[in-house]
Design an enzyme around this catalytic site. Structure first.
Site, PDB file in Angstrom:
ATOM      1  N   PHE A 111       0.817  -1.224   0.000  1.00  0.00           N
ATOM      2  CA  PHE A 111       0.000   0.000   0.000  1.00  0.00           C
ATOM      3  C   PHE A 111       0.842   1.260   0.000  1.00  0.00           C
ATOM      4  CE2 PHE A 111       0.080   2.318   4.014  1.00  0.00           C
ATOM      5  CZ  PHE A 111       0.759   1.461   4.860  1.00  0.00           C
ATOM      6  N   LYS A 112       2.108   1.142   0.351  1.00  0.00           N
ATOM      7  CA  LYS A 112       2.928   2.350   0.451  1.00  0.00           C
ATOM      8  C   LYS A 112       3.106   3.053  -0.892  1.00  0.00           C
ATOM      9  CE  LYS A 112       5.040   1.265   4.815  1.00  0.00           C
ATOM     10  NZ  LYS A 112       4.516  -0.089   5.150  1.00  0.00           N
ATOM     11  N   ASP A 113       2.858   2.337  -1.995  1.00  0.00           N
ATOM     12  CA  ASP A 113       2.908   2.990  -3.306  1.00  0.00           C
ATOM     13  C   ASP A 113       1.878   4.119  -3.412  1.00  0.00           C
ATOM     14  OD1 ASP A 113       4.954   1.430  -4.491  1.00  0.00           O
ATOM     15  OD2 ASP A 113       3.529  -0.185  -4.920  1.00  0.00           O
TER      16      ASP A 113
END
Ligand SMILES: *Cc1c(COP(=O)(O)O)cnc(C)c1O
Length: 462
Positions: A111-113
């Site tokens: 999810f860090k993208d």
């Protein structure tokens, strides 16, 4: 829109100021002075928007006019255009009232993208405008590093240094970082744990005199407000897809540094009807102990099958503490000083009761995580990664999905954590097409002792 520090000192900054600063000068974290308010009518009007258009509507008030609208929309389009699923953050239904929102369709499969694709573009844009250069410095327990590197590698204005704990990130995670060979990318394995890495980063920010003049240090870990900002969007996206504003929704969030779930708290503060926010932890359970017993106490680190949640303290928790202390910077300053010395925090019983009406928590050990992966797969054919599994187990354990729809955030693709999948008795999935040769690619990184001066020399001499 102005931002203030949780420790009450220094001048308020605008969005560009906090984007470039990361941590505030007084050691605090930036938060908006007040939140933009979205009425039920306004929220209704957002129904049906594609992800990138919704993102623009949510993000625009936080940017507060410091970036032109068309530029902002373009950066958002480019960020989420790189995702491999057209819905960007697709919802999958697991049960009558239970969903997962898949946040792993970006370039590095976690999810860090969502935050770092945008952050890299925002930094590049602002630095180009100012004709400045910056050094990006960050610590990673696994996923932040690769997402940050992917977000920054194409910028001519950035040199990026990412610290990861030596031999404590998964092979896929390491290779996603160390096989990026762009000249401005520098991977460093520190002989220590994640918190050692994070401490060193904090100390570099506190005393930047080791850097050449006119070079600025920029933070990309989740203390950077811009990351929280980008993550608010998908809470609205989930809500809108499940009947908001008429319908309230709960969220179960695999949690480490408290950045992702804090974005959900902000979404609620803006007007999104959120019933409960569930903090799902692994054995690194400092937050679970706080929400169960008002006992926020630093303990030793446990290595688990969900390494991206292996933390001793949660850096973004300070932002919630700030609200729990009625946004009084002076008392926060005292509290955080005390925490530095004693390693414990307790809040007043009233403040604790109050925050408990919104937050709940659940801890899962490795065995429970594997059982959850196995059972879920047997019942629904869904394959959850070990981080996501802590969230799914929390929903079951707290028996949440009775009246209110509950969304578990699927924070990583199971392919990133094959060890847990195999332990759960299932076949490890194969790498997606664009990463199929990951294990054959050349790697580049340096191993350094857990020593601040060695790190500073390294950065200086690069
Ligand atoms: C970073 C990460 C988390 C924890 O998110 P925080 O914002 O640090 O709470 C959970 N799962 C995965 C896969 C992650 O990469």
């Amino acid at each position: 829109m102005k931002y203030i520090s949780t420790r009450g000192q220094g001048e308020p900054k605008d969005f560009q100021g906090v984007l470039l600063a990361g941590l505030a000068e007084d050691g605090g974290l930036y938060v908006p002075e007040s939140l933009p308010q979205f009425s039920a009518d306004k929220i209704s009007s957002l129904k049906g928007l594609p992800y990138n258009e919704l993102a623009f509507e949510i993000i625009k008030p936080f940017v507060g006019g410091t970036i032109a609208d068309d530029k902002l929309q373009q950066m958002i389009n480019d960020s989420y255009g790189s995702f491999s699923h057209k819905a960007v953050a697709p919802l999958q239904q697991l049960d009558a009232n239970q969903w997962v929102m898949e946040l792993f369709h970006g370039p590095t499969l976690a999810f860090k993208d969502f935050a770092l694709q945008l952050l890299g573009r925002l930094l590049d844009h602002v630095l180009t405008e100012r004709n400045e250069k910056a050094v990006v410095l960050g610590a990673t327990s696994g996923d932040t590093g690769s997402a940050a590197i992917e977000g920054c590698r194409h910028s001519e204005h950035l040199e990026i240094f990412i610290l990861h704990p030596y031999q404590r990130v998964s092979e896929v995670q390491r290779r996603q970082m160390t096989t990026i060979l762009d000249k401005n990318v520098h991977n460093i394995a520190i002989k220590g744990n994640f918190d050692d890495c994070q401490d060193m980063v904090k100390q570099c920010f506190a005393d930047q005199s080791f850097l050449p003049e006119n070079t600025r240090l920029v933070a990309v870990n989740s203390i950077n407000w811009a990351r929280i900002m980008a993550q608010i969007v998908y809470y609205f996206y989930a809500g809108l897809n499940l009947g908001t504003p008429e319908q309230a929704v709960s969220f179960s969030v695999p949690t480490g540094n408290f950045g992702d779930i804090f974005a959900g708290y902000i979404a609620r503060g803006m007007g999104l009807p959120v019933d409960k926010l569930i903090v799902a932890t692994n054995n690194n359970d400092i937050l679970h102990r706080f929400f169960q017993n008002n006992d926020y106490r630093k303990e030793s680190l446990h290595q688990t099958l969900s390494p991206s949640m292996d933390i001793m303290v949660s850096s973004n928790f300070e932002r919630l503490l700030f609200d729990m202390h009625k946004r009084d910077g002076a008392s926060m300053h005292e509290l955080m000083d005390k925490f530095q010395k004693t390693g414990t925090i307790q809040v007043s019983d009233t403040a604790w009761q109050d925050i408990k009406s919104l937050f709940d928590s659940c801890r899962s050990d490795d065995q429970q995580v594997c059982e959850t992966i196995t059972e879920l797969n047997a019942n629904t054919a869904y394959l959850a990664d070990p981080h996501t599994a802590t969230g799914i187990r929390a929903v079951q354990e707290l028996d949440l999905a009775r009246e209110t729809p509950v969304v578990t955030l699927a924070t990583a693709h199971p392919v990133k954590f094959p060890e847990a999948i195999v332990k759960a008795g299932l076949n490890a999935p194969s790498l997606p097409h664009h990463m199929a040769d990951l294990h054959d690619r050349e790697e580049r990184y340096d191993i350094l002792e857990n020593d601040l001066n060695i790190l500073k020399d390294y950065i200086q001499n690069t």
